[in-house]
Design a protein around this motif. Structure first.
Motif, PDB file in Angstrom:
ATOM      1  N   ASP A   1       0.837  -1.211   0.000  1.00  0.00           N
ATOM      2  CA  ASP A   1       0.000   0.000   0.000  1.00  0.00           C
ATOM      3  C   ASP A   1       0.868   1.256   0.000  1.00  0.00           C
ATOM      4  OD1 ASP A   1      -2.387  -1.356  -0.063  1.00  0.00           O
ATOM      5  OD2 ASP A   1      -2.629  -1.394   2.119  1.00  0.00           O
ATOM      6  N   CYS A   2       1.925   1.225   0.794  1.00  0.00           N
ATOM      7  CA  CYS A   2       2.842   2.381   0.811  1.00  0.00           C
ATOM      8  C   CYS A   2       3.499   2.570  -0.549  1.00  0.00           C
ATOM      9  CB  CYS A   2       3.925   2.179   1.878  1.00  0.00           C
ATOM     10  SG  CYS A   2       3.323   2.216   3.584  1.00  0.00           S
ATOM     11  N   GLY A   3       3.942   1.460  -1.144  1.00  0.00           N
ATOM     12  CA  GLY A   3       4.574   1.550  -2.456  1.00  0.00           C
ATOM     13  C   GLY A   3       3.633   2.051  -3.527  1.00  0.00           C
ATOM     14  N   VAL A   4       2.390   1.574  -3.510  1.00  0.00           N
ATOM     15  CA  VAL A   4       1.404   2.004  -4.509  1.00  0.00           C
ATOM     16  C   VAL A   4       1.060   3.479  -4.321  1.00  0.00           C
ATOM     17  CG1 VAL A   4      -0.959   1.680  -5.318  1.00  0.00           C
ATOM     18  CG2 VAL A   4       0.471  -0.306  -4.855  1.00  0.00           C
ATOM     19  N   ALA A   5       0.883   3.903  -3.060  1.00  0.00           N
ATOM     20  CA  ALA A   5       0.603   5.320  -2.807  1.00  0.00           C
ATOM     21  C   ALA A   5       1.750   6.197  -3.291  1.00  0.00           C
ATOM     22  CB  ALA A   5       0.346   5.544  -1.312  1.00  0.00           C
ATOM     23  N   ALA A   6       2.988   5.764  -3.029  1.00  0.00           N
ATOM     24  CA  ALA A   6       4.151   6.519  -3.496  1.00  0.00           C
ATOM     25  C   ALA A   6       4.212   6.555  -5.011  1.00  0.00           C
ATOM     26  CB  ALA A   6       5.424   5.897  -2.927  1.00  0.00           C
ATOM     27  N   SER A   7       3.865   5.432  -5.643  1.00  0.00           N
ATOM     28  CA  SER A   7       3.873   5.366  -7.104  1.00  0.00           C
ATOM     29  C   SER A   7       2.818   6.296  -7.692  1.00  0.00           C
ATOM     30  CB  SER A   7       3.638   3.927  -7.560  1.00  0.00           C
ATOM     31  OG  SER A   7       3.781   3.806  -8.961  1.00  0.00           O
ATOM     32  N   PHE A   8       1.652   6.347  -7.079  1.00  0.00           N
ATOM     33  CA  PHE A   8       0.610   7.264  -7.552  1.00  0.00           C
ATOM     34  C   PHE A   8       1.041   8.726  -7.376  1.00  0.00           C
ATOM     35  CE2 PHE A   8      -2.742   3.839  -7.315  1.00  0.00           C
ATOM     36  CZ  PHE A   8      -3.136   3.964  -8.633  1.00  0.00           C
ATOM     37  N   PHE A   9       1.768   9.010  -6.298  1.00  0.00           N
ATOM     38  CA  PHE A   9       2.267  10.374  -6.128  1.00  0.00           C
ATOM     39  C   PHE A   9       3.256  10.726  -7.237  1.00  0.00           C
ATOM     40  CE2 PHE A   9       5.619  13.209  -4.563  1.00  0.00           C
ATOM     41  CZ  PHE A   9       4.858  14.338  -4.267  1.00  0.00           C
ATOM     42  N   ALA A  10       4.171   9.801  -7.537  1.00  0.00           N
ATOM     43  CA  ALA A  10       5.131  10.049  -8.614  1.00  0.00           C
ATOM     44  C   ALA A  10       4.413  10.237  -9.945  1.00  0.00           C
ATOM     45  CB  ALA A  10       6.128   8.893  -8.701  1.00  0.00           C
ATOM     46  N   CYS A  11       3.360   9.449 -10.167  1.00  0.00           N
ATOM     47  CA  CYS A  11       2.585   9.578 -11.405  1.00  0.00           C
ATOM     48  C   CYS A  11       1.888  10.931 -11.473  1.00  0.00           C
ATOM     49  CB  CYS A  11       1.560   8.452 -11.496  1.00  0.00           C
ATOM     50  SG  CYS A  11       0.532   8.502 -12.984  1.00  0.00           S
ATOM     51  N   ALA A  12       1.299  11.362 -10.377  1.00  0.00           N
ATOM     52  CA  ALA A  12       0.627  12.664 -10.350  1.00  0.00           C
ATOM     53  C   ALA A  12       1.615  13.790 -10.623  1.00  0.00           C
ATOM     54  CB  ALA A  12      -0.054  12.872  -8.995  1.00  0.00           C
ATOM     55  N   LEU A  13       2.798  13.705 -10.024  1.00  0.00           N
ATOM     56  CA  LEU A  13       3.812  14.735 -10.213  1.00  0.00           C
ATOM     57  C   LEU A  13       4.324  14.756 -11.651  1.00  0.00           C
ATOM     58  CD1 LEU A  13       5.719  16.894  -9.138  1.00  0.00           C
ATOM     59  CD2 LEU A  13       7.222  15.066  -8.290  1.00  0.00           C
ATOM     60  N   ALA A  14       4.636  13.579 -12.198  1.00  0.00           N
ATOM     61  CA  ALA A  14       5.156  13.513 -13.561  1.00  0.00           C
ATOM     62  C   ALA A  14       4.103  13.927 -14.586  1.00  0.00           C
ATOM     63  CB  ALA A  14       5.657  12.095 -13.857  1.00  0.00           C
ATOM     64  N   SER A  15       2.858  13.491 -14.397  1.00  0.00           N
ATOM     65  CA  SER A  15       1.789  13.844 -15.340  1.00  0.00           C
ATOM     66  C   SER A  15       1.502  15.338 -15.299  1.00  0.00           C
ATOM     67  CB  SER A  15       0.525  13.047 -15.016  1.00  0.00           C
ATOM     68  OG  SER A  15       0.746  11.655 -15.118  1.00  0.00           O
ATOM     69  N   SER A  16       1.501  15.913 -14.121  1.00  0.00           N
ATOM     70  CA  SER A  16       1.280  17.356 -14.004  1.00  0.00           C
ATOM     71  C   SER A  16       2.441  18.134 -14.617  1.00  0.00           C
ATOM     72  CB  SER A  16       1.118  17.740 -12.530  1.00  0.00           C
ATOM     73  OG  SER A  16       0.013  17.079 -11.950  1.00  0.00           O
ATOM     74  N   THR A  17       3.664  17.621 -14.464  1.00  0.00           N
ATOM     75  CA  THR A  17       4.832  18.268 -15.066  1.00  0.00           C
ATOM     76  C   THR A  17       4.697  18.321 -16.583  1.00  0.00           C
ATOM     77  OG1 THR A  17       6.283  17.582 -13.257  1.00  0.00           O
ATOM     78  CG2 THR A  17       7.332  18.097 -15.357  1.00  0.00           C
ATOM     79  N   ALA A  18       4.288  17.209 -17.186  1.00  0.00           N
ATOM     80  CA  ALA A  18       4.099  17.183 -18.640  1.00  0.00           C
ATOM     81  C   ALA A  18       2.919  18.054 -19.055  1.00  0.00           C
ATOM     82  CB  ALA A  18       3.896  15.748 -19.107  1.00  0.00           C
ATOM     83  N   LEU A  19       1.852  18.046 -18.261  1.00  0.00           N
ATOM     84  CA  LEU A  19       0.659  18.835 -18.584  1.00  0.00           C
ATOM     85  C   LEU A  19       0.984  20.319 -18.693  1.00  0.00           C
ATOM     86  CD1 LEU A  19      -2.417  19.264 -18.884  1.00  0.00           C
ATOM     87  CD2 LEU A  19      -2.551  19.259 -16.368  1.00  0.00           C
ATOM     88  N   VAL A  20       1.715  20.862 -17.723  1.00  0.00           N
ATOM     89  CA  VAL A  20       1.973  22.303 -17.735  1.00  0.00           C
ATOM     90  C   VAL A  20       2.870  22.692 -18.905  1.00  0.00           C
ATOM     91  CG1 VAL A  20       1.620  22.502 -15.241  1.00  0.00           C
ATOM     92  CG2 VAL A  20       3.930  22.131 -16.125  1.00  0.00           C
ATOM     93  N   ARG A  21       3.724  21.783 -19.358  1.00  0.00           N
ATOM     94  CA  ARG A  21       4.565  22.110 -20.507  1.00  0.00           C
ATOM     95  C   ARG A  21       3.785  22.070 -21.825  1.00  0.00           C
ATOM     96  NH1 ARG A  21       7.356  21.388 -16.396  1.00  0.00           N
ATOM     97  NH2 ARG A  21       9.531  22.078 -16.185  1.00  0.00           N
ATOM     98  N   VAL A  22       2.807  21.194 -21.916  1.00  0.00           N
ATOM     99  CA  VAL A  22       1.932  21.222 -23.090  1.00  0.00           C
ATOM    100  C   VAL A  22       1.110  22.513 -23.097  1.00  0.00           C
ATOM    101  CG1 VAL A  22      -0.016  20.086 -24.224  1.00  0.00           C
ATOM    102  CG2 VAL A  22       1.845  18.711 -23.303  1.00  0.00           C
ATOM    103  N   LEU A  23       0.573  22.884 -21.943  1.00  0.00           N
ATOM    104  CA  LEU A  23      -0.173  24.140 -21.854  1.00  0.00           C
ATOM    105  C   LEU A  23       0.718  25.325 -22.212  1.00  0.00           C
ATOM    106  CD1 LEU A  23      -2.153  23.545 -18.526  1.00  0.00           C
ATOM    107  CD2 LEU A  23      -3.075  23.476 -20.854  1.00  0.00           C
ATOM    108  N   MET A  24       1.956  25.286 -21.764  1.00  0.00           N
ATOM    109  CA  MET A  24       2.903  26.357 -22.078  1.00  0.00           C
ATOM    110  C   MET A  24       3.125  26.453 -23.584  1.00  0.00           C
ATOM    111  SD  MET A  24       6.920  26.546 -21.046  1.00  0.00           S
ATOM    112  CE  MET A  24       8.023  27.650 -21.910  1.00  0.00           C
ATOM    113  N   SER A  25       3.315  25.321 -24.246  1.00  0.00           N
ATOM    114  CA  SER A  25       3.545  25.331 -25.691  1.00  0.00           C
ATOM    115  C   SER A  25       2.338  25.858 -26.446  1.00  0.00           C
ATOM    116  CB  SER A  25       3.881  23.918 -26.169  1.00  0.00           C
ATOM    117  OG  SER A  25       5.134  23.503 -25.688  1.00  0.00           O
ATOM    118  N   MET A  26       1.151  25.461 -26.022  1.00  0.00           N
ATOM    119  CA  MET A  26      -0.056  25.948 -26.682  1.00  0.00           C
ATOM    120  C   MET A  26      -0.241  27.437 -26.419  1.00  0.00           C
ATOM    121  SD  MET A  26      -2.566  22.651 -26.032  1.00  0.00           S
ATOM    122  CE  MET A  26      -3.779  23.081 -27.278  1.00  0.00           C
ATOM    123  N   GLY A  27       0.224  27.907 -25.265  1.00  0.00           N
ATOM    124  CA  GLY A  27       0.185  29.341 -24.986  1.00  0.00           C
ATOM    125  C   GLY A  27       1.153  30.112 -25.869  1.00  0.00           C
TER     126      GLY A  27
END
Length: 516
Positions: free
Chosen positions: A321-347
Motif C-alpha cells: 500500500d505504501c509503495g502504490v501510494a508513493a507510485s501514484f504520487f510520482a505519477c501525479a507529479l510527472a503527469s502534471s509536469t508534462a501537462l503544464v509544458r503542453v499548456l505552455m507550448s499551446m500558450g
C-alpha cells in the motif's frame, strides 16, 4: 593545438583551428529561443528516465491493472497485457521519428503540427490535456484512498474517516506544487527515488506469489484462453495501454535535456519495455492466483490484499500500500509536469491564454502550474468528499481516450512529416500508419463498450472536452491565424558564428560549444 603569434594564426594551424578561432558568421540564429524561459540543457538522462517511468507508474499499474484486465477480459487478461505492450512499442517508434529531430515542450502536440497541421495538432493537444490531466486526477484520488486503506488496515480509526483522504490529496497537491515550481531537477530526483522504492516493493510481491504458486506459476487457461469475447479482449488491450501511458512525457522535457536527440529516443523505448515486462509478469502471477484463491475480482474491493492473505504473505500488504501510494504520487507529479509544458507550448502558439510565461528565478511555467494544479486536485477532492469513490474509474476512461487519441494522431503524422523534410522512408511510414489504424479501432471498441457500461459518463466527458477544445480553436482563429508547432531552436551562444566568440584579449577562457 592553436598557435597564436601577435594575435594571428601560425601557418601550422589547421583549417578547423582557424574556423574555431574566427568562425564565419551564421545568419538566422537568434540570441534566444522561443522556449528560452525554461532551464535549457540542464537535465541528464536519469532525469528524463525518471519522468517517463514515473508517469507510467509501473508499481501502481502492476498492482491495479491486472485485476481490471481479469474483470474485463477474463482468461484473455494475459494476452491483453501482451498486446498492450505490443501496440505501445510501435507508438514509441513513431514518436521517435520526431524526437530525433525536434526538441519541444509540446511533445506530441507539436509533433502532430509538423505533420498534419493546425486542426489535428490542436485535437492532439486536447487529447494530451485530457490524458495528463485526468490521469493526474486519478492518481491524486488513489493517493487519498490508499492512505485511508493503509491507516484503516493498521487499526487507526481515523483511517476510515472522510477527512483522511481529503487531507492526503491536499498534502500531495501542495507537495507537487512546490516541487514543480522549484524546478525540473528537484522533480526528477524525487520521482526517481519514490518510483524506485515502489518498484522494488512490487517486484518483491511478484516473486513471493510466483514462488507460492509452486510448479504451475501460470495457469494454462491464461496461455490458451477459450471463449474470450472479442470486445472484452479489445477493451482489455486499451486498459493495458493505460498501464504504459505517459512514457512519451519525457519528450516534453526535451528542451531541458542536455542531449535531447540522443537521450529522449532511448528513454521512450526502454521505459515502456521495462514497464511492460513488469506488468505482464504481474498479470500472469495475479491472474493465476485469483483462479487458485477463488477471488471474485469484480466484487472484491482489494483483490491483491485477499490474494496476499491466501498465500500467507498478508504482512506485505501494508508495505505494498505504501509503495502504490508513493507510485501514484510520482505519477501525479510527472503527469502534471508534462501537462503544464503542453499548456505552455499551446500558450506560446497563441491558441490558449497567456499561460506560457515562466518564473524569472526558477525557470518553470508557474502560470500554467497555477492554472492546472487546482483543477487536477480539486476534482478528486470533490469526488472523495461526496463519497463517490466508484466514480474514480470514470477519470481513467477519459484519460485513456485522450491518450489513445493523441497517440493515433501522432502516428498518422509520421509519413507526412518525413515527406515534408525530405526523409520519407517506407518502413517507418507503414508501421506508423498501421499503428494509427490499430489504435483507432481499439479506441472505437473501447468507447462503445464503456458507453454501454457503468462508466458511460467518462465517454461523455471525453466528447465534451474535445468539443469544447475545438470550439476554442475556432474562437482563436477568429482573432487571427496562429502558426502551431513552435519548438526549441539553437541560440547564438551555442553555434559557432552565431554569436561573436571573444578572443584572448576579451577575457575568454574557452570557446562556446554546441550542447549536442
Amino acid at each position: 593545438m592553436v598557435f597564436v603569434v601577435s594575435g594571428r594564426m601560425d601557418a601550422r594551424s589547421s583549417a578547423l583551428d582557424r574556423a574555431i578561432a574566427d568562425p564565419p558568421p551564421v545568419r538566422g540564429v537568434h540570441a534566444t529561443s522561443p522556449m528560452s524561459g525554461l532551464r535549457r540543457r540542464s537535465l541528464g538522462f536519469a532525469g528524463l528516465l525518471s519522468q517517463s517511468v514515473s508517469a507510467i507508474a509501473p508499481c501502481a499499474a502492476a498492482a491495479t491493472v491486472p485485476g481490471m484486465l481479469v474483470s474485463t477480459s477474463g482468461d484473455g487478461a494475459l494476452w491483453a497485457a501482451i498486446l498492450g505492450v505490443g501496440l505501445t512499442l510501435p507508438v514509441a517508434a513513431a514518436i521517435n521519428q520526431f524526437t530525433k529531430r525536434v526538441a519541444t515542450a509540446g511533445s506530441l502536440y507539436t509533433f502532430t503540427a509538423k505533420g498534419l497541421g493546425a486542426t489535428a495538432a490542436f485535437l492532439c493537444g486536447i487529447g494530451l490535456i485530457l490524458g495528463y490531466g485526468f490521469i493526474a486526477m486519478y492518481s491524486f484520488a488513489h493517493i487519498g484512498l490508499q492512505v485511508s486503506n493503509l491507516l484503516g488496515a493498521m487499526g487507526f480509526e481515523a483511517g476510515s474517516s472522510g477527512s483522511v483522504p481529503l487531507l492526503s490529496v491536499l498534502a500531495a497537491g501542495a507537495a507537487c506544487a512546490v516541487v514543480m515550481l522549484r524546478g525540473i531537477g528537484m522533480s526528477a530526483r524525487l520521482n526517481l527515488l519514490v518510483e524506485s522504492i515502489a518498484v522494488v516493493v512490487l517486484v518483491a510481491l511478484v516473486v513471493v506469489l510466483f514462488r507460492g504458486q509452486g510448479r504451475h506459476p501460470i495457469a494454462w487457461e491464461l496461455l490458451a484462453p477459450q471463449r474470450v469475447p472479442f470486445s472484452g479482449l479489445v477493451v482489455g488491450v486499451v486498459i493495458a495501454i493505460t498501464a504504459f501511458v505517459g512514457f512519451e512525457s519525457a519528450a516534453s522535457l526535451s528542451v531541458e535535456a542536455r542531449r535531447p536527440f540522443a537521450a529522449v529516443p532511448r528513454v521512450l523505448i526502454w521505459s515502456p519495455l521495462a514497464a511492460g515486462v513488469l506488468v505482464v509478469a504481474a498479470t500472469s502471477v495475479q491472474a493465476t492466483g485469483f483462479r487458485a484463491a477463488g477471488v471474485a475480482v469484480g466484487s472484491d474491493p482489494d483483490p491483491v490484499r485477499t490474494l496476499s492473505a491466501f498465500y500467507g504473505v498478508g504482512w506485505i500488504s501494508p508495505i505494498l500500500d505504501c509503495g502504490v501510494a508513493a507510485s501514484f504520487f510520482a505519477c501525479a507529479l510527472a503527469s502534471s509536469t508534462a501537462l503544464v509544458r503542453v499548456l505552455m507550448s499551446m500558450g506560446i502558439d497563441g491558441v490558449l491564454p497567456a499561460v506560457h510565461r515562466t518564473h524569472p528565478v526558477y525557470r518553470t511555467p508557474h502560470l500554467a502550474i497555477g492554472v492546472s494544479l487546482p483543477v487536477v486536485t480539486g476534482v478528486p477532492l470533490l469526488l472523495l468528499a461526496a463519497g463517490v469513490t466508484q466514480a474514480v474509474g470514470i477519470l481513467l476512461v477519459v484519460s485513456a481516450g485522450g491518450y489513445v487519441l493523441a497517440y493515433a494522431l501522432v502516428c498518422l503524422a509520421v509519413p507526412f512529416f518525413l515527406r515534408r523534410i525530405g526523409e520519407f522512408s517506407f518502413g517507418p511510414a507503414v508501421l506508423a500508419c498501421g499503428t494509427a489504424l490499430g489504435l483507432t479501432g481499439c479506441l472505437s471498441v473501447f468507447l462503445v463498450a464503456e458507453w454501454r457500461g457503468p462508466r458511460a459518463a467518462g465517454v461523455w466527458l471525453l466528447a465534451l472536452g474535445i468539443a469544447l477544445g475545438l470550439a476554442g480553436l475556432r474562437r482563436a482563429r477568429r482573432h487571427g491565424p496562429h502558426p502551431l508547432g513552435t519548438h526549441d531552436t539553437p541560440i547564438g551562444s551555442e553555434v559557432l558564428g552565431g554569436a561573436r566568440i571573444p578572443g584572448p584579449g576579451d577575457g575568454a577562457t574557452a570557446p562556446v560549444r554546441s550542447p549536442e
